[in-house]
Design an enzyme around this catalytic site. Structure first.
Site, short mmCIF file in Angstrom:
data_model
loop_
_atom_site.label_atom_id
_atom_site.label_comp_id
_atom_site.label_asym_id
_atom_site.label_seq_id
_atom_site.Cartn_x
_atom_site.Cartn_y
_atom_site.Cartn_z
CG ASP A 46 40.50 37.85 44.59
OD1 ASP A 46 39.31 38.01 44.83
OD2 ASP A 46 41.11 38.48 43.71
CD GLU A 228 38.56 41.44 38.68
OE1 GLU A 228 38.67 42.60 39.08
OE2 GLU A 228 37.76 40.63 39.18
C1 FRU Z 1 39.20 39.92 42.06
C2 FRU Z 1 39.86 41.25 42.38
C3 FRU Z 1 41.24 41.31 41.81
C4 FRU Z 1 41.92 42.32 42.70
C5 FRU Z 1 41.30 42.01 44.04
C6 FRU Z 1 41.13 43.22 44.92
O1 FRU Z 1 38.16 39.58 42.93
O2 FRU Z 1 39.04 42.31 41.91
O3 FRU Z 1 41.29 41.65 40.44
O4 FRU Z 1 43.31 42.17 42.71
O5 FRU Z 1 40.04 41.44 43.78
O6 FRU Z 1 40.72 42.85 46.20
#
Ligand code: FRU
Length: 501
Positions: A46, A228
């Site tokens: 992300d 998320e």
């Molecule tokens: C989204 C996610 C978020 C989390 C991160 C962990 O892709 O699952 O919810 O904070 O990636 O790397």
């Protein structure tokens, strides 16, 4: 003793060796994207901490510097003046005793409300989720908490707040991804946080003490997977203000795996509400996830960046030195669709600087056309037509990705089953990829396509529908094939793009 010839060969080999190391650093590995952001090496997911401050766009990102699969998360860091050309910076945040550093956001605390800087030198504050892996492994459920860090040198170096975490876990397994912004109308910092199947909204006067003000989402929108990476912001259409809420879900996307939905509604500083009943997607393609927008962009523009991958196969894609990239940045706006107000995403004007040449333009009549285009794998292609149904493909002699447009059905179907290397994961080709264009009321449709070494971003009608997808052709595409059974002509523009590295 070595002969002169041997010495020459040896030094040439040395030179070659040096060059090949350099080549790696120059982003020339197979499938390496040439004008998108990808990490210099190893695993990325992300985008995080998107903020414009002091003339600079910061891009932090979920980063594991030891491997090309997900692992203990750090925040990697890059900066840009135009969101197109990037400079890599050292890692910004490292895991500590509270856990890995998961996704989150950044704000400029101009009035030093946190007291972590001074009024003369206000801090940048990063707000993120701590994920305590040992606690998760031990079977606990309260292993995600929220922490903050601050920077007094415009994001170059960061210090963890000493009383972290600032929000303890209330007994929820999924409790993460804080997106914070300053809400002028109610004079408060607002945090959007996701908690499994819903959003929680918090308020704070100092970024340290937070109070829950409301929740949203149970029973509303798509729930095929956990919620998320929320983002909440205001956009205007014809003088009317609307609040937009982005929520990524994984799995449960329209084409399998992960995707980002949005809601259009209202926010009063405490509560988000909407009367939207249907499910709407920021991007119908399979490879645009966890995208959020920049804080503090001049003129309040909403610049969006997504992670150009999908958890269904992200850890198996066929790259070796690095893995995955970001989408091109996109400017978000609203438009009046046949069924109400919807979100539109356009490529930034700054992307014009990528154009290596003026476009070559041609008109394609009915029937089949095969247009040679050396360098198609790093290009912008633009089609415009009133044709109700036609298809176009990017291809070389053995590999092809096909987009079939059908306005009567109101959809585009993409087929990447023969697009190149597809063998790394069944999930990559198991779904039929479709994009909804039924709500677009333009008479002729435009299709703007940005192709990079392993990505295609298709923007229909100026980004009223998007389809972002990865492809891994082993040789670059060098032809465009169009099949147009209608009597309407198709205008085709094509031009090569420059790389940024
Ligand atoms: C989204 C996610 C978020 C989390 C991160 C962990 O892709 O699952 O919810 O904070 O990636 O790397």
């Amino acid at each position: 003793m070595m002969s002169i010839k041997k010495v020459f060969i040896a030094s040439f080999a040395l030179l070659l060796g040096a060059c090949s190391t350099k080549t790696t650093m120059n982003y020339n590995e197979p499938y390496r994207l040439q004008y998108h952001f990808s990490p210099p090496q190893k695993w990325m997911n992300d985008p995080n901490g998107l903020i414009y401050e002091n003339g600079t766009y910061h891009l932090f990102y979920q980063y594991y510097p030891e491997d090309i699969v997900w692992g203990p998360m750090h925040w990697g860091h890059a900066v840009s003046k135009d969101l197109i050309h990037w400079e890599n910076k050292p890692i910004a945040l490292f895991p500590d005793e509270h856990g890995y550093i998961f996704s989150g956001s950044a704000v400029y605390d101009k009035e030093n409300t946190s007291g972590l800087g001074t009024t003369e030198n206000p801090p940048l504050i990063a707000i993120f989720t701590y994920h305590k892996m040992e606690a998760e492994k031990a079977g606990d459920i309260d292993y995600q908490t929220q922490g903050i860090a601050y920077s007094l040198d415009h994001g170059d170096t960061w210090t963890m707040y000493q009383n972290n975490p600032v929000i303890a876990n209330p007994g929820l397994k999924d409790f993460r991804d804080p997106k914070v912004f300053w809400h002028e109308a109610s004079s408060s910092w607002i945090m959007s946080l996701v908690a499994g199947d819903h959003l929680q909204l918090f308020r704070s006067s100092n970024l340290i003490d937070w109070e829950l003000s409301s929740t949203f989402g149970q029973g509303v929108g798509a729930h095929g997977g956990v919620w998320e990476c929320p983002d909440l912001f205001e956009l205007e259409l014809n003088g009317e203000k609307h609040w937009v809420l982005l929520i990524s879900i994984n799995p449960g996307g329209p084409n399998g795996g992960s995707a980002t939905q949005y809601f259009i509604g209202d926010f009063d500083g405490y509560t988000f509400s909407t009367d939207q009943e249907d499910i709407r997607w920021v991007d119908h393609g399979p490879d645009n996830y966890a995208g959020v927008t920049y804080n503090d962009v001049p003129d309040d523009s909403r610049m969006f960046i997504g992670w150009m991958s999908n958890w269904a196969y992200a850890q198996q894609t066929p790259t070796e030195a690095w893995r995955s990239s970001m989408t091109l940045p996109r400017k978000l706006s609203l438009f009046q669709a046949t069924d109400g107000v919807r979100l539109q995403s356009q490529v930034l004007e700054a992307a014009d600087s990528l154009k290596a040449e003026s476009p070559s333009v041609e008109t394609l009549d009915s029937g089949q056309s095969l247009i040679p285009f050396e360098g198609a794998s790093q290009s912008r292609i633009y089609l415009e037509t009133a044709a109700e149904a036609f298809s176009f493909a990017l291809q070389n002699d053995t590999e092809r990705v096909v987009f079939s447009i059908n306005r009567a059905d109101g959809e585009i179907v993409a087929d990447r089953s023969k697009s190149g290397n597809v063998s790394f994961s069944e999930a990559f080709t198991s779904e039929e990829l479709t994009a909804d264009i039924s709500y677009i009321n333009d008479e002729s449709l435009s299709f703007e396509i940005y192709v990079d070494a392993s990505s295609i971003e298709l923007l229909v009608a100026g980004g009223k529908t998007l389809m972002t997808l990865q492809v891994f052709p082993d040789q670059g595409y060098n032809q465009i094939a169009v099949d147009n059974p209608t009597n309407e002509a198709i205008r085709l523009e094509k031009q090569r793009l420059k790389g940024i590295w």
